[in-house]
Design a protein around this motif. Structure first.
Motif, short mmCIF file in Angstrom:
data_model
loop_
_atom_site.label_atom_id
_atom_site.label_comp_id
_atom_site.label_asym_id
_atom_site.label_seq_id
_atom_site.Cartn_x
_atom_site.Cartn_y
_atom_site.Cartn_z
N PRO A 100 0.71 -1.21 0.15
CA PRO A 100 -0.08 0.04 -0.08
C PRO A 100 0.89 1.23 0.13
O PRO A 100 0.40 2.27 -0.43
CB PRO A 100 -0.74 0.04 1.20
N ILE A 101 1.82 1.41 0.61
CA ILE A 101 2.94 2.38 0.82
C ILE A 101 3.43 2.65 -0.77
O ILE A 101 3.34 3.68 -0.98
CB ILE A 101 3.93 2.19 1.90
N TYR A 103 2.34 1.92 -3.62
CA TYR A 103 1.37 2.25 -4.31
C TYR A 103 1.15 3.75 -4.16
O TYR A 103 1.02 4.59 -4.87
CB TYR A 103 0.08 1.35 -4.05
N GLY A 104 0.97 4.24 -2.60
CA GLY A 104 0.58 5.72 -2.33
C GLY A 104 1.59 6.39 -2.71
O GLY A 104 1.34 7.40 -3.37
N ARG A 107 0.92 6.78 -6.77
CA ARG A 107 -0.43 7.32 -6.84
C ARG A 107 -1.10 8.36 -6.19
O ARG A 107 -2.40 8.95 -6.49
CB ARG A 107 -1.33 6.21 -7.37
N VAL A 108 -0.80 8.17 -4.83
CA VAL A 108 -1.95 8.80 -3.89
C VAL A 108 -1.04 10.37 -3.26
O VAL A 108 -1.67 11.14 -3.30
CB VAL A 108 -2.19 7.87 -2.91
N PHE A 109 0.22 10.14 -3.10
CA PHE A 109 0.93 11.12 -2.13
C PHE A 109 1.11 12.30 -3.23
O PHE A 109 1.46 13.60 -2.45
CB PHE A 109 2.05 10.84 -1.28
N VAL A 116 7.81 11.78 1.72
CA VAL A 116 7.72 10.60 2.39
C VAL A 116 8.45 9.51 2.19
O VAL A 116 9.00 8.75 3.11
CB VAL A 116 6.12 10.04 1.68
N VAL A 118 11.75 10.32 1.71
CA VAL A 118 12.81 10.58 2.54
C VAL A 118 12.59 10.06 3.83
O VAL A 118 13.59 9.79 4.46
CB VAL A 118 13.20 12.16 2.38
N LEU A 119 11.42 10.32 4.24
CA LEU A 119 11.06 9.54 5.57
C LEU A 119 11.28 8.20 5.81
O LEU A 119 11.82 7.73 6.78
CB LEU A 119 9.59 10.08 5.92
N PHE A 120 11.17 7.39 4.67
CA PHE A 120 11.22 5.88 4.62
C PHE A 120 12.86 5.56 4.38
O PHE A 120 13.37 4.72 4.86
CB PHE A 120 10.40 5.32 3.68
N LEU A 185 9.68 1.34 -7.45
CA LEU A 185 9.99 1.38 -8.93
C LEU A 185 9.28 0.32 -9.70
O LEU A 185 8.74 0.61 -11.02
CB LEU A 185 11.47 0.85 -9.00
N ARG A 205 -12.04 -3.68 -10.19
CA ARG A 205 -10.47 -3.14 -9.68
C ARG A 205 -9.90 -4.21 -9.19
O ARG A 205 -8.72 -4.41 -9.27
CB ARG A 205 -11.01 -2.20 -8.53
N ARG B 10 -7.65 5.33 -1.14
CA ARG B 10 -6.82 6.61 -0.67
C ARG B 10 -6.45 6.82 0.63
O ARG B 10 -5.58 6.89 1.21
CB ARG B 10 -7.10 7.69 -1.41
N ILE B 13 -4.82 4.05 2.40
CA ILE B 13 -3.45 4.22 1.92
C ILE B 13 -2.51 5.31 2.83
O ILE B 13 -1.53 5.30 3.55
CB ILE B 13 -2.98 4.20 0.67
N TRP B 16 -2.40 3.93 6.81
CA TRP B 16 -1.54 2.98 6.90
C TRP B 16 -0.08 3.47 6.81
O TRP B 16 0.71 3.10 7.50
CB TRP B 16 -1.62 1.90 5.62
N THR B 17 0.23 4.50 5.78
CA THR B 17 1.58 4.89 5.56
C THR B 17 2.04 5.66 6.97
O THR B 17 3.08 5.80 7.55
CB THR B 17 1.48 5.77 4.53
N LEU B 21 4.93 4.97 9.51
CA LEU B 21 6.01 5.99 9.97
C LEU B 21 6.19 6.13 11.32
O LEU B 21 7.31 6.42 11.67
CB LEU B 21 5.60 7.18 9.10
N TYR B 25 9.62 5.56 13.55
CA TYR B 25 10.30 6.79 14.28
C TYR B 25 10.15 6.57 16.00
O TYR B 25 10.74 7.10 16.42
CB TYR B 25 10.25 8.05 13.91
#
Lengths: 298, 266
Positions: A100-101, A103-104, A107-109, A116, A118-120, A185, A205, B10, B13, B16-17, B21, B25
């Motif tokens: 999900p991350i 994908y986000g 497509r989502v962020f 996001v 960089v935070l990971f 990627l 879907r 959405r 997601i 969840w993200t 996170l 941290y």
């Protein structure tokens, strides 16, 4: 005699001119890999066939170390089994957590996806000991979780530290970025108009995901799975810091053979088996992938 | 119907993200808390905060040596690995040559390799060569793992590079060195910069390779581990937090420079 010595440099010069630009650019890296990666592996292989508990490498040849490993009296196979099992479970967990991350991020962020990512990425630069030790402080008696629950009057916190479950948790935690970025990627390789076309043609879907998105993202997902499997199979810090020796991983057996036991040939034989499993798998998967497409050449 | 489903996806997601996170941290924050607590043993909720352990860490001579070692190793690794990786990335992504596919795969092997095993293998190899482990051998060990990573980082930039620019410059009579300086390097600069940042930070935080190959010369991650195993003091979380903050500062500073480089190019 004099003629040949004069000829040699001239010949070397034409040879270097004939090297393709690609090989010439690759040569510093190749020299580093031969001296820093291949040579150490050859040394490990040489030690693996040396007399047990000795240091006379290259002088003797024996299979005694491998015989000791497969001896039923020896329980080292349990470490192999634990490491491979934990690596499998880690890969499965991470595939579910990271998808999900990933994908986000595609497509989502939107414009936040750089932030996001960089935070990971950042945890990769903090020594894993420090992060795993932070979990010890979280889960330990009177630590953050236990203390907070008592303070709220909820009773004592769960005792999860030094169990196999927490080792798995630690492995999933440490190796998340290695699954996430190849997966991202991979998902980036899905052409959007293909998804739109499938939707216009009335695909549900779930069907779009199963028939279009997943197969197209598979190369990246496979790289992520391979990377996390290999790294998890060689993991050691999670079991030592969080697991408190409740499970002995294979990398730890290897370390003990090299350090306390001073049995370098046995340690090398164990390392060689692990390397064979891990690199056999890596080469098999990599041979099926087109790296140019995954990393962005059109 | 579909758009409601999509909105739900959405929202899921994003949630969840955010949760993952927080989990990432959380332990780093726990460490920061422990380093700032008064008293020898950590307990939560923290009764009293103090900078005592930070002060002791900053004043410690032993810690100064650790920081120097870690810094020196990371700086040398950065410079050398960017040089190797720049040419490695051209071979990886720019040139079509016979051995390219093989090179791409061979290059990935050290990345796809358990680091503790690589560290031990290097230890055996140095021993066979009669070299005793020290910070210099740790540099070599870091390079074996970091050069391939940096090569990949720069290669991603090389893929978006148009080779006809180099050819056009050559047709106009530019020398090879001139093309490298005026065409190739400026275009690849963002990739090189992020590669350098990766090299420094990965070396700074590396534990398994330093553990086996640094010999008597300790680094920050190595010292933290030895104190976690035996002889814990709150200097462990304090130094861990400081090292994390240093990495974050460098990442922010480096990211800012990278953003400026990108903007100037656009």
């Amino acid at each position: 005699m004099a003629v040949t010595t004069l000829d040699a440099p001239a010949e070397a010069k034409t040879l270097s001119l004939r090297l393709s630009p690609g090989l010439r650019s690759a040569s510093p890296v190749l020299v580093l890999l031969v001296l820093g990666f291949l040579a150490p592996l050859v040394t490990v292989a040489a030690y693996a066939f040396a007399t047990p508990k000795s240091f006379d490498v290259f002088r003797t040849f024996t299979l005694a170390n491998f015989a000791a490993i497969v001896d039923p009296a020896n329980t080292v196979w349990t470490s192999f089994a634990w490491s491979l099992l934990f690596a499998f479970i880690t890969v499965a967990l991470l595939a579910i957590v990271a998808y999900p991350i990933a994908y986000g991020l595609n497509r989502v962020f939107g414009r936040f996806s750089g932030l996001v990512s960089v935070l990971f990425v950042f945890p990769l630069f903090v020594s894993e000991n420090v992060r795993l030790y932070g979990w010890v402080l979280f889960f330990i008696k009177n630590g953050v979780l236990d203390g907070a629950m008592k303070w709220l009057g909820l009773g004592a916190g769960p005792e999860v530290l030094y169990t196999p479950g927490i080792i798995l948790f630690g492995m999933a935690y440490v190796y998340l970025p290695f699954m996430l970025f190849p997966m991202t990627l991979g998902i980036a390789m899905i052409p959007r108009d293909l998804v739109d076309a499938a939707r216009d043609l009335g695909a549900s879907r779930l069907m779009i995901w199963r028939e279009v998105e997943l197969p197209l993202a598979m190369p990246g997902i496979l790289i992520g799975m391979l990377l996390t499997f290999v790294l998890a199979a060689g993991a050691i810090a999670e079991a030592k810091i969080l697991g408190g020796q409740s499970v002995i991983m294979i990398a730890q057996d290897i370390e003990v053979a090299f350090t306390y036991a001073q049995n370098w040939p046995l340690g090398s034989a164990l390392a060689l088996i692990l390397v064979a499993i891990v690199s056999g798998l890596a080469l098999f998967v990599l041979s099926r992938l087109d790296l140019d497409r995954i990393l962005g050449r059109r | 119907m579909d758009s409601i489903g999509q909105a739900r996806t959405r929202a899921f997601i994003r949630l969840w993200t955010a949760l993952v996170l927080v989990a990432i941290y959380l332990p780093i924050l726990c460490g920061a808390l422990a380093g700032l607590s008064k008293g020898r043993y950590f307990g939560f909720p923290v009764r009293a905060f103090s900078l005592e352990w930070w002060q002791k860490t900053v004043d410690s001579f032993e810690i100064h040596t650790l920081v120097q070692n870690s810094l020196l190793i990371a700086l040398i690794v950065t410079v050398v690995s960017v040089f190797f990786a720049f040419f490695g990335a051209l071979a990886f992504a720019r040139y079509d040559w016979k051995g390219r596919r093989l090179f791409q795969k061979v290059l990935l092997l050290p990345v796809f390799f358990p680091q503790p095993v690589l560290g031990l293998a290097l230890l055996l190899w140095f021993n066979a060569l009669g070299i005793s482990p020290s910070w210099q051998t740790a540099v070599v060990a870091h390079l074996v793992w970091i050069v391939p990573v940096v090569t990949l980082v720069i290669a991603i930039q090389v893929y978006s590079f148009d080779p006809t620019l180099e050819e056009a410059a050559a047709d106009l009579g530019a020398s090879r060195l001139f093309i490298l300086r005026e065409v190739t390097l400026p275009i690849l600069w963002p990739g090189i910069w992020s590669g350098a940042l990766f090299a420094f930070l990965l070396s700074w935080g590396n534990f398994p390779l330093s553990l086996y190959t640094a010999g008597v010369d300790s680094t920050i991650p190595k010292w933290l581990y030895s104190k976690m195993v035996a002889g814990y003091t709150p200097m462990v979380p304090a130094l861990g937090t400081m090292s994390t903050l240093a990495a974050a500062a460098l990442l922010l500073g480096g990211g800012a420079v990278l953003a400026i480089v990108r903007r100037r190019q656009a």
